[in-house]
Scaffold this motif. Structure first.
Motif, PDB file in Angstrom:
ATOM      1  N   THR A 132       4.673  -5.645  -3.311  1.00 63.70           N
ATOM      2  CA  THR A 132       5.312  -5.001  -2.411  1.00 63.70           C
ATOM      3  C   THR A 132       6.583  -5.884  -1.443  1.00 63.70           C
ATOM      4  N   MET A 133       7.337  -5.096  -0.912  1.00 62.15           N
ATOM      5  CA  MET A 133       8.365  -5.607  -0.045  1.00 62.15           C
ATOM      6  C   MET A 133       8.024  -5.120   1.287  1.00 62.15           C
ATOM      7  N   PHE A 134       6.800  -5.484   1.905  1.00 61.63           N
ATOM      8  CA  PHE A 134       6.568  -5.176   3.069  1.00 61.63           C
ATOM      9  C   PHE A 134       7.435  -5.567   4.127  1.00 61.63           C
ATOM     10  N   SER A 135       7.991  -4.686   5.097  1.00 58.47           N
ATOM     11  CA  SER A 135       8.947  -5.023   6.112  1.00 58.47           C
ATOM     12  C   SER A 135       8.500  -6.224   6.964  1.00 58.47           C
ATOM     13  N   LYS A 136       9.482  -6.724   7.428  1.00 55.91           N
ATOM     14  CA  LYS A 136       9.212  -8.101   8.182  1.00 55.91           C
ATOM     15  C   LYS A 136       8.552  -7.671   9.595  1.00 55.91           C
ATOM     16  N   THR A 137       8.875  -6.578  10.018  1.00 55.29           N
ATOM     17  CA  THR A 137       8.364  -6.033  11.218  1.00 55.29           C
ATOM     18  C   THR A 137       6.799  -5.840  11.102  1.00 55.29           C
ATOM     19  N   SER A 138       6.573  -5.522   9.844  1.00 54.71           N
ATOM     20  CA  SER A 138       5.111  -4.890   9.584  1.00 54.71           C
ATOM     21  C   SER A 138       4.248  -6.373   9.542  1.00 54.71           C
ATOM     22  N   PHE A 139       4.628  -7.504   9.112  1.00 46.55           N
ATOM     23  CA  PHE A 139       4.076  -8.693   9.303  1.00 46.55           C
ATOM     24  C   PHE A 139       4.476  -9.432  10.585  1.00 46.55           C
ATOM     25  N   SER A 140       5.287  -8.905  11.474  1.00 41.93           N
ATOM     26  CA  SER A 140       5.803  -9.635  12.640  1.00 41.93           C
ATOM     27  C   SER A 140       6.488 -10.980  12.366  1.00 41.93           C
ATOM     28  N   LYS A 177      11.661  -1.657   1.767  1.00 41.28           N
ATOM     29  CA  LYS A 177      10.594  -2.275   2.708  1.00 41.28           C
ATOM     30  C   LYS A 177       9.542  -1.334   2.495  1.00 41.28           C
ATOM     31  N   TYR A 178       8.578  -1.747   3.226  1.00 40.09           N
ATOM     32  CA  TYR A 178       7.106  -1.119   2.876  1.00 40.09           C
ATOM     33  C   TYR A 178       6.397  -1.088   4.435  1.00 40.09           C
ATOM     34  N   GLU A 179       6.196   0.045   4.987  1.00 39.96           N
ATOM     35  CA  GLU A 179       5.631   0.117   6.198  1.00 39.96           C
ATOM     36  C   GLU A 179       4.404   0.607   5.989  1.00 39.96           C
ATOM     37  N   LEU A 180       3.209   0.018   6.442  1.00 42.54           N
ATOM     38  CA  LEU A 180       1.821   0.608   6.302  1.00 42.54           C
ATOM     39  C   LEU A 180       1.628   1.655   6.571  1.00 42.54           C
ATOM     40  N   ASP A 181       2.311   2.146   7.859  1.00 41.99           N
ATOM     41  CA  ASP A 181       1.933   3.612   8.556  1.00 41.99           C
ATOM     42  C   ASP A 181       2.798   4.465   8.341  1.00 41.99           C
ATOM     43  N   SER A 182       4.077   4.095   7.427  1.00 36.62           N
ATOM     44  CA  SER A 182       5.108   5.185   7.257  1.00 36.62           C
ATOM     45  C   SER A 182       5.991   4.570   5.992  1.00 36.62           C
ATOM     46  N   PHE A 183       5.587   5.104   4.695  1.00 36.95           N
ATOM     47  CA  PHE A 183       6.211   4.892   3.601  1.00 36.95           C
ATOM     48  C   PHE A 183       6.478   6.172   2.747  1.00 36.95           C
ATOM     49  N   SER A 184       7.650   6.008   2.092  1.00 34.43           N
ATOM     50  CA  SER A 184       7.944   6.979   1.108  1.00 34.43           C
ATOM     51  C   SER A 184       7.242   7.061  -0.320  1.00 34.43           C
ATOM     52  N   SER A 185       6.975   8.071  -0.898  1.00 34.15           N
ATOM     53  CA  SER A 185       6.527   7.915  -2.138  1.00 34.15           C
ATOM     54  C   SER A 185       7.275   7.062  -3.171  1.00 34.15           C
ATOM     55  N   GLU A 186       8.535   7.194  -3.193  1.00 33.41           N
ATOM     56  CA  GLU A 186       9.418   6.675  -3.929  1.00 33.41           C
ATOM     57  C   GLU A 186       9.390   5.074  -3.736  1.00 33.41           C
ATOM     58  N   ALA A 187       9.029   4.635  -2.538  1.00 33.85           N
ATOM     59  CA  ALA A 187       9.008   3.330  -2.328  1.00 33.85           C
ATOM     60  C   ALA A 187       7.758   2.475  -2.872  1.00 33.85           C
ATOM     61  N   LEU A 188       7.020   3.149  -2.809  1.00 31.15           N
ATOM     62  CA  LEU A 188       5.626   2.585  -3.391  1.00 31.15           C
ATOM     63  C   LEU A 188       5.743   2.793  -5.083  1.00 31.15           C
ATOM     64  N   LEU A 189       6.273   3.767  -5.635  1.00 30.21           N
ATOM     65  CA  LEU A 189       6.482   3.996  -7.001  1.00 30.21           C
ATOM     66  C   LEU A 189       7.624   2.925  -7.529  1.00 30.21           C
ATOM     67  N   PHE A 190       8.557   2.518  -6.910  1.00 33.01           N
ATOM     68  CA  PHE A 190       9.809   1.727  -7.153  1.00 33.01           C
ATOM     69  C   PHE A 190       9.005   0.187  -7.191  1.00 33.01           C
TER      70      PHE A 190
END
Length: 527
Positions: free
Chosen positions: A202-210, A321-334
């Motif tokens: 995943t490309m977790f967003s940088k804010t997700s990992f602070s 980017k991938y936010e744990l508490d808010s992510f699109s289906s397309e993001a995870l599939l991609f």
């Protein structure tokens, strides 16, 4: 990129080999990625790379380890060999979070175990510190002091402890927070670090990992390094030439080529290609190595029709980017490898990506698996797909209706009664779509015209079929509703963009009955 010439003799296939030294010492086929590795190292000091599973990330990490440790014999004949200072050897700390890590306690034990192995390998004195982050900080300081060289840190599967428990958001957050504390050391101890490379799915967003990862340069969608993992067409022809004999080259492309991270070349998943060469069979090698049950459950829970995933256009930020508490289906599939970028649209802050299935393997397997999750009849969906395509090619509308209704009759009533995916019309259209997508028919879903959006267009057997779906309460409305479907196709100009093909065009209306759970009627007219 330089390769080791065009191979003329067969070599061992590196199936399951993720260690660079083993691959080179055993004389396996190897696609030379070292020119890209050299470019990456010259351009920066800390990176994050996201790629789907089994795409060569671990081998890349292993290659970096051997390179920075100065194991020169392993790189003889490769592009980087004459351009690297082999007299300089860096201490390398390599961490990997694969395996069954399901809680912060598991994660802490796992990290401490790996850090203890590093201390033992470098003969360091373990500090009286219990936490993994502080232990890592101490190791980086000690290694720098003891060797006089800054440390290279390589982290493989950085996101696995979060992905392992993704359906349990509370535990996922707890694991993310523990990882954030560990990764923050890499930034805090920057003076002791020469190079950092972190990879995962995943490309977790940088804010997700602070602060843990916000100093990393995310190269997941950086075109010059797009092919640093995976195989190109040139790689297959140059490196794997001896394995291509007896295999249809175009069929290889159709089945397995198509991944794109904004580079100029489409990519193959190495897992697919290596297993194809060993087994000599076109099968869903990558897909079958780990079916996406969580994704099926997510799509069903969100009532996302597979039609919505076809040719979808999404904002660049929503998939990069991938936010744990808010992510699109397309993001995870991609990011998981089930969708890829077909094209980039717009520029600057208004960039959009058009997504699609990368190839026939993923398209067919994903839709068959989703259909099985939704109906429990995945095998029949695939068989129905072959049957309705055959009937369509023969203009056998009665056979088409009979085959599709046979599938509908076997689906449990609760699914029909709930409206399936987003309402009755969407449910039946989705089922038909999944049937078609298990075959290799050329399908265009929900294509936009200046007057509206067609439901589905098929190109098959030298003809064009433009489909429009309607619902009716009972059979008495069928003929009138079929008229309405055909009129809509004509009035909205759904078929006009295909006139230049010079092929016969068939306008097909279909009427489904919500109460009778069946295809009530189908009609075809020429344009």
């Amino acid at each position: 990129m330089m390769h080791i010439g065009f191979q003329t003799e067969r070599r061992p296939l590196p199936i399951g080999i993720q260690t660079f030294s083993t691959l080179r010492e055993e004389g396996c086929y190897y696609v030379d990625k070292t020119s890209l590795i050299r470019d990456m190292i010259r351009q920066g000091r800390s990176y994050l790379l996201s790629r789907p599973r089994r795409f060569g990330k671990s081998l890349l990490v292993s290659t970096l380890k051997e390179l920075f440790e100065g194991n020169e014999p392993l790189f003889r004949g490769l592009d980087i060999h004459p351009h690297w200072d082999w007299s300089v050897k860096y201490p390398v700390v390599r961490l990997s979070f694969g395996g069954n890590v399901s809680s912060p306690e598991d994660l802490e034990d796992n990290a401490l175990s790996q850090l203890f192995a590093v201390e033992r390998a470098f003969d360091l004195n373990p500090p009286p510190i219990k936490s993994a982050p502080e232990r890592l900080r101490h190791i980086l300081h000690q290694l720098h002091q003891a060797t006089g060289r800054q440390v290279v840190v390589l982290v493989d599967e950085y996101d696995r402890p979060v992905l392992n428990v993704l359906e349990d958001r509370e535990r996922a957050r707890a694991n993310r927070n523990s990882l954030r504390d560990l990764y923050s050391i890499l930034k805090d101890a920057e003076e002791h670090v020469r190079f950092v490379f972190v990879t995962g799915i995943t490309m977790f967003s940088k804010t997700s990992f602070s602060s843990g990862l916000n100093n990393l340069d995310d190269i997941s969608l950086y075109p010059p390094l797009a092919t640093i993992c995976g195989y190109t067409d040139h790689d297959l022809d140059a490196v794997f030439a001896p394995e291509l004999e007896g295999l249809d080259r175009e069929q290889i492309r159709t089945w397995y080529n198509g991944y794109s991270w904004l580079g100029g070349e489409k990519l193959y998943n190495p897992h697919d290609i290596l297993h194809l060469f060993r087994k000599r069979e076109f099968r869903a090698h990558w897909f079958q190595s780990g079916e996406p049950g969580y994704l099926y459950r997510l799509l069903a829970e969100r009532r996302v029709s597979p039609l919505q995933l076809e040719n979808c256009v999404v904002d660049a930020d929503s998939v990069s980017k991938y936010e744990l508490d808010s992510f699109s289906s397309e993001a995870l599939l991609f990011q998981s490898g089930y969708l890829t970028i077909r094209e980039k649209e717009g520029q600057d802050s208004d960039v959009l990506y058009r997504l699609c299935f990368p190839n026939f393997e993923v398209q067919s397997s994903f839709n068959r698996g989703l259909a099985d999750h939704l109906t429990g009849r995945g095998r029949e969906v695939a068989a129905t797909g072959r049957g309705v395509v055959d009937a369509l090619g023969k203009n056998d509308l009665e056979g088409f209706s009979r085959k599709f209704n046979a599938l509908l009759s076997g689906i449990p009533h609760p699914w029909h009664d709930s409206g399936g995916l987003g309402g009755y019309e969407s449910w039946y259209a989705s089922l038909l779509y999944m049937c078609f997508r298990t075959t290799r028919i050329d399908l265009r879903a929900e294509e936009t015209t200046s007057h509206g959006r067609s439901d589905m267009v098929l190109l098959h057997g030298g003809r064009v079929f433009v489909l429009e779906f309607k619902m009716a309460e009972d059979g008495t409305e069928t003929e009138e509703t079929l008229d309405s479907a055909i009129v809509q196709i004509r009035d909205k100009g759904y078929a006009e963009k295909y006139l230049d093909l010079g092929q016969p065009i068939h306008l097909i209306g279909m009427v489904f009955g919500g109460e009778k759970h069946s295809l009530l009627g189908i009609r075809s007219e020429g344009l």
